[in-house]
Design a protein around this motif. Structure first.
Motif, PDB file in Angstrom:
ATOM      1  N   GLN A  74       0.834  -1.194   0.000  1.00 38.48           N
ATOM      2  CA  GLN A  74       0.000   0.000   0.000  1.00 38.48           C
ATOM      3  C   GLN A  74       0.876   1.255   0.000  1.00 38.48           C
ATOM      4  O   GLN A  74       2.091   1.182   0.193  1.00 38.48           O
ATOM      5  N   ALA A  75       0.261   2.402  -0.213  1.00 38.03           N
ATOM      6  CA  ALA A  75       1.018   3.655  -0.320  1.00 38.03           C
ATOM      7  C   ALA A  75       1.854   3.947   0.922  1.00 38.03           C
ATOM      8  O   ALA A  75       2.946   4.529   0.826  1.00 38.03           O
ATOM      9  N   ASP A  76       1.353   3.535   2.094  1.00 37.11           N
ATOM     10  CA  ASP A  76       2.084   3.807   3.334  1.00 37.11           C
ATOM     11  C   ASP A  76       3.123   2.743   3.662  1.00 37.11           C
ATOM     12  O   ASP A  76       3.754   2.787   4.719  1.00 37.11           O
ATOM     13  N   VAL A  80      -1.233  -5.731   2.176  1.00 32.65           N
ATOM     14  CA  VAL A  80      -2.552  -6.367   2.230  1.00 32.65           C
ATOM     15  C   VAL A  80      -2.507  -7.603   1.335  1.00 32.65           C
ATOM     16  O   VAL A  80      -1.749  -7.662   0.366  1.00 32.65           O
ATOM     17  N   LYS A  81      -3.335  -8.568   1.644  1.00 31.73           N
ATOM     18  CA  LYS A  81      -3.348  -9.814   0.890  1.00 31.73           C
ATOM     19  C   LYS A  81      -3.800  -9.582  -0.549  1.00 31.73           C
ATOM     20  O   LYS A  81      -4.752  -8.862  -0.820  1.00 31.73           O
ATOM     21  N   ASN A  82      -3.098 -10.209  -1.482  1.00 27.61           N
ATOM     22  CA  ASN A  82      -3.491 -10.173  -2.884  1.00 27.61           C
ATOM     23  C   ASN A  82      -4.632 -11.169  -3.086  1.00 27.61           C
ATOM     24  O   ASN A  82      -4.456 -12.366  -2.912  1.00 27.61           O
ATOM     25  N   GLU A  83      -5.787 -10.648  -3.462  1.00 26.97           N
ATOM     26  CA  GLU A  83      -6.959 -11.502  -3.632  1.00 26.97           C
ATOM     27  C   GLU A  83      -7.074 -12.034  -5.065  1.00 26.97           C
ATOM     28  O   GLU A  83      -7.929 -12.879  -5.345  1.00 26.97           O
ATOM     29  N   ALA A  84      -6.242 -11.519  -5.965  1.00 22.39           N
ATOM     30  CA  ALA A  84      -6.302 -11.947  -7.369  1.00 22.39           C
ATOM     31  C   ALA A  84      -5.535 -13.252  -7.557  1.00 22.39           C
ATOM     32  O   ALA A  84      -4.851 -13.742  -6.647  1.00 22.39           O
ATOM     33  N   ALA A  85      -5.632 -13.812  -8.748  1.00 21.68           N
ATOM     34  CA  ALA A  85      -4.952 -15.070  -9.058  1.00 21.68           C
ATOM     35  C   ALA A  85      -3.441 -14.889  -9.079  1.00 21.68           C
ATOM     36  O   ALA A  85      -2.924 -13.762  -9.236  1.00 21.68           O
ATOM     37  N   PHE A  86      -2.734 -15.980  -8.903  1.00 26.16           N
ATOM     38  CA  PHE A  86      -1.266 -15.964  -8.965  1.00 26.16           C
ATOM     39  C   PHE A  86      -0.816 -15.466 -10.335  1.00 26.16           C
ATOM     40  O   PHE A  86      -1.325 -15.912 -11.366  1.00 26.16           O
ATOM     41  N   GLN A  87       0.136 -14.537 -10.346  1.00 24.51           N
ATOM     42  CA  GLN A  87       0.628 -13.973 -11.598  1.00 24.51           C
ATOM     43  C   GLN A  87       1.867 -14.737 -12.084  1.00 24.51           C
ATOM     44  O   GLN A  87       2.664 -15.210 -11.279  1.00 24.51           O
ATOM     45  N   THR A  88       2.005 -14.837 -13.394  1.00 27.83           N
ATOM     46  CA  THR A  88       3.193 -15.490 -13.955  1.00 27.83           C
ATOM     47  C   THR A  88       4.113 -14.487 -14.638  1.00 27.83           C
ATOM     48  O   THR A  88       5.165 -14.858 -15.143  1.00 27.83           O
ATOM     49  N   SER A  89       3.722 -13.216 -14.651  1.00 30.99           N
ATOM     50  CA  SER A  89       4.561 -12.144 -15.182  1.00 30.99           C
ATOM     51  C   SER A  89       4.226 -10.882 -14.398  1.00 30.99           C
ATOM     52  O   SER A  89       3.048 -10.592 -14.162  1.00 30.99           O
ATOM     53  N   TYR A  90       5.268 -10.133 -14.019  1.00 25.54           N
ATOM     54  CA  TYR A  90       5.029  -8.980 -13.153  1.00 25.54           C
ATOM     55  C   TYR A  90       5.293  -7.649 -13.844  1.00 25.54           C
ATOM     56  O   TYR A  90       5.216  -6.598 -13.205  1.00 25.54           O
ATOM     57  N   LYS A  91       5.546  -7.681 -15.146  1.00 27.53           N
ATOM     58  CA  LYS A  91       5.741  -6.434 -15.888  1.00 27.53           C
ATOM     59  C   LYS A  91       4.498  -5.559 -15.801  1.00 27.53           C
ATOM     60  O   LYS A  91       4.566  -4.380 -15.431  1.00 27.53           O
ATOM     61  N   GLU A  93       1.966  -5.870 -13.735  1.00 22.59           N
ATOM     62  CA  GLU A  93       1.635  -5.569 -12.345  1.00 22.59           C
ATOM     63  C   GLU A  93       2.442  -4.363 -11.849  1.00 22.59           C
ATOM     64  O   GLU A  93       1.894  -3.441 -11.230  1.00 22.59           O
ATOM     65  N   ILE A  94       3.745  -4.368 -12.130  1.00 26.41           N
ATOM     66  CA  ILE A  94       4.606  -3.268 -11.703  1.00 26.41           C
ATOM     67  C   ILE A  94       4.193  -1.975 -12.393  1.00 26.41           C
ATOM     68  O   ILE A  94       4.096  -0.914 -11.769  1.00 26.41           O
ATOM     69  N   ALA A  95       3.918  -2.059 -13.706  1.00 28.11           N
ATOM     70  CA  ALA A  95       3.529  -0.876 -14.473  1.00 28.11           C
ATOM     71  C   ALA A  95       2.224  -0.281 -13.962  1.00 28.11           C
ATOM     72  O   ALA A  95       2.020   0.941 -14.032  1.00 28.11           O
ATOM     73  N   ASN A  96       1.344  -1.130 -13.438  1.00 26.53           N
ATOM     74  CA  ASN A  96       0.050  -0.670 -12.942  1.00 26.53           C
ATOM     75  C   ASN A  96       0.059  -0.359 -11.447  1.00 26.53           C
ATOM     76  O   ASN A  96      -0.999  -0.135 -10.842  1.00 26.53           O
ATOM     77  N   GLY A  97       1.272  -0.356 -10.868  1.00 27.31           N
ATOM     78  CA  GLY A  97       1.388   0.002  -9.462  1.00 27.31           C
ATOM     79  C   GLY A  97       0.954  -1.076  -8.497  1.00 27.31           C
ATOM     80  O   GLY A  97       0.761  -0.816  -7.304  1.00 27.31           O
ATOM     81  N   ARG A  98       0.772  -2.303  -8.993  1.00 31.66           N
ATOM     82  CA  ARG A  98       0.446  -3.431  -8.119  1.00 31.66           C
ATOM     83  C   ARG A  98       1.767  -4.092  -7.724  1.00 31.66           C
ATOM     84  O   ARG A  98       2.298  -4.933  -8.445  1.00 31.66           O
ATOM     85  N   LEU A  99       2.289  -3.657  -6.592  1.00 30.87           N
ATOM     86  CA  LEU A  99       3.621  -4.085  -6.167  1.00 30.87           C
ATOM     87  C   LEU A  99       3.511  -5.265  -5.208  1.00 30.87           C
ATOM     88  O   LEU A  99       3.096  -5.122  -4.058  1.00 30.87           O
ATOM     89  N   ASP A 212      15.169   1.132 -10.357  1.00 27.31           N
ATOM     90  CA  ASP A 212      13.834   1.611 -10.739  1.00 27.31           C
ATOM     91  C   ASP A 212      12.738   0.872  -9.984  1.00 27.31           C
ATOM     92  O   ASP A 212      11.799   1.491  -9.457  1.00 27.31           O
ATOM     93  N   CYS A 213      12.833  -0.448  -9.945  1.00 29.06           N
ATOM     94  CA  CYS A 213      11.772  -1.242  -9.320  1.00 29.06           C
ATOM     95  C   CYS A 213      11.796  -1.137  -7.794  1.00 29.06           C
ATOM     96  O   CYS A 213      10.746  -0.930  -7.165  1.00 29.06           O
ATOM     97  N   LEU A 214      12.971  -1.264  -7.194  1.00 34.63           N
ATOM     98  CA  LEU A 214      13.028  -1.210  -5.737  1.00 34.63           C
ATOM     99  C   LEU A 214      12.668   0.174  -5.212  1.00 34.63           C
ATOM    100  O   LEU A 214      12.146   0.304  -4.096  1.00 34.63           O
ATOM    101  N   SER A 215      12.924   1.213  -6.009  1.00 33.75           N
ATOM    102  CA  SER A 215      12.544   2.570  -5.587  1.00 33.75           C
ATOM    103  C   SER A 215      11.032   2.683  -5.421  1.00 33.75           C
ATOM    104  O   SER A 215      10.540   3.462  -4.594  1.00 33.75           O
ATOM    105  N   MET A 216      10.278   1.898  -6.197  1.00 38.27           N
ATOM    106  CA  MET A 216       8.820   1.896  -6.060  1.00 38.27           C
ATOM    107  C   MET A 216       8.392   1.320  -4.708  1.00 38.27           C
ATOM    108  O   MET A 216       7.292   1.605  -4.220  1.00 38.27           O
ATOM    109  N   TYR A 217       9.263   0.501  -4.126  1.00 42.28           N
ATOM    110  CA  TYR A 217       8.972  -0.120  -2.830  1.00 42.28           C
ATOM    111  C   TYR A 217       9.529   0.702  -1.658  1.00 42.28           C
ATOM    112  O   TYR A 217       9.601   0.201  -0.543  1.00 42.28           O
TER     113      TYR A 217
END
Length: 224
Positions: A74-76, A80-91, A93-99, A212-217
């Motif tokens: 979350q922003a802070d 929180v638990k991911n309620e969606a299906a298991f992802q096989t690619s995170y490109k 997800e990362i682009a859409n801010g789902r970290l 780039d990616c870790l800075s989002m976290y």
């Protein structure tokens, strides 16, 4: 019906086209689930590799043994638990801010696995970085690629390159300092690793991907 007539030939050909199309659609549909399962298991193997778990026979059992939660940041910086299906690619997800943050347990110790995605010389590169419970010390990494040059950029997949990251630190003065430096030019050994000799562009790609990616976290990594 005259089997030598043009109408018979057209009707026969049309029926065969329909039958073949149906069979192809059936085979494709039957294989799709199996193909997805194979990709899913490969993704889980990659996550386990970041936890230094290799040569896995029962992928799902080993994954469930070590990976306890697939959370979203979350922003802070909370999870929180991911309620969606298991992802096989995170490109995407990362682009859409789902970290995603995979919360893991290794011998009673909490580890966090973060997916990362970037670009190499010839195509996409990606990986996973596992951190200790201090969210700063690297426990393990896994990198892969789509088409880097064998013997050069493709060396990012080797343990020789990846093992350099073990024990390195991620953050310095609130910013991501973990990265890859030009071969032989490491100035901050607590944060940097040697790039690949002859694989400069791929090495820079890995460095950019990590930063780039870790800075989002950042809010997660600094939320102690």
């Amino acid at each position: 019906m005259n089997t030598n007539s043009n109408s018979y030939t057209i009707i026969y050909a049309s029926i065969m086209v329909v039958i073949v199309a149906f069979l192809l659609a059936f085979v494709s549909s039957s294989l799709k689930e199996k193909q997805y399962q194979n990709v899913e298991q490969d993704t889980k193997k990659q996550i386990l590799a970041a936890l230094n778990v290799y040569d896995v026979k029962d992928v799902n059992a080993e994954y469930d043994k070590y990976v306890k939660e697939d959370d979203l940041m979350q922003a802070d910086g909370s999870l929180v638990k991911n309620e969606a299906a298991f992802q096989t690619s995170y490109k995407g997800e990362i682009a859409n801010g789902r970290l995603h943050v995979f919360v893991c347990d290794v011998d009673g110790q909490t580890k966090y696995v973060l997916p990362i995605y970037g670009a190499g010389l010839w195509g996409p590169i990606w990986g996973y970085i596992a951190l200790n419970d201090d969210k700063d010390t690297v426990y393990g990494v896994y990198f892969s690629h789509a088409g880097e040059t064998p013997g050069l950029g493709a060396e990012i997949t080797t343990t020789k390159f990846q093992d350099q990251f073990l024990g390195k630190h991620v953050m310095e003065n609130g910013a991501v300092a973990l990265g890859v430096e030009k071969h032989g030019k490491v100035a901050k050994p607590d944060y940097q690793v040697d790039g690949i000799s002859g694989g400069t562009i791929t090495s820079k790609g890995v460095d950019a991907m990590i930063k780039d990616c870790l800075s989002m976290y950042n809010s997660f990594l600094t939320n102690k």
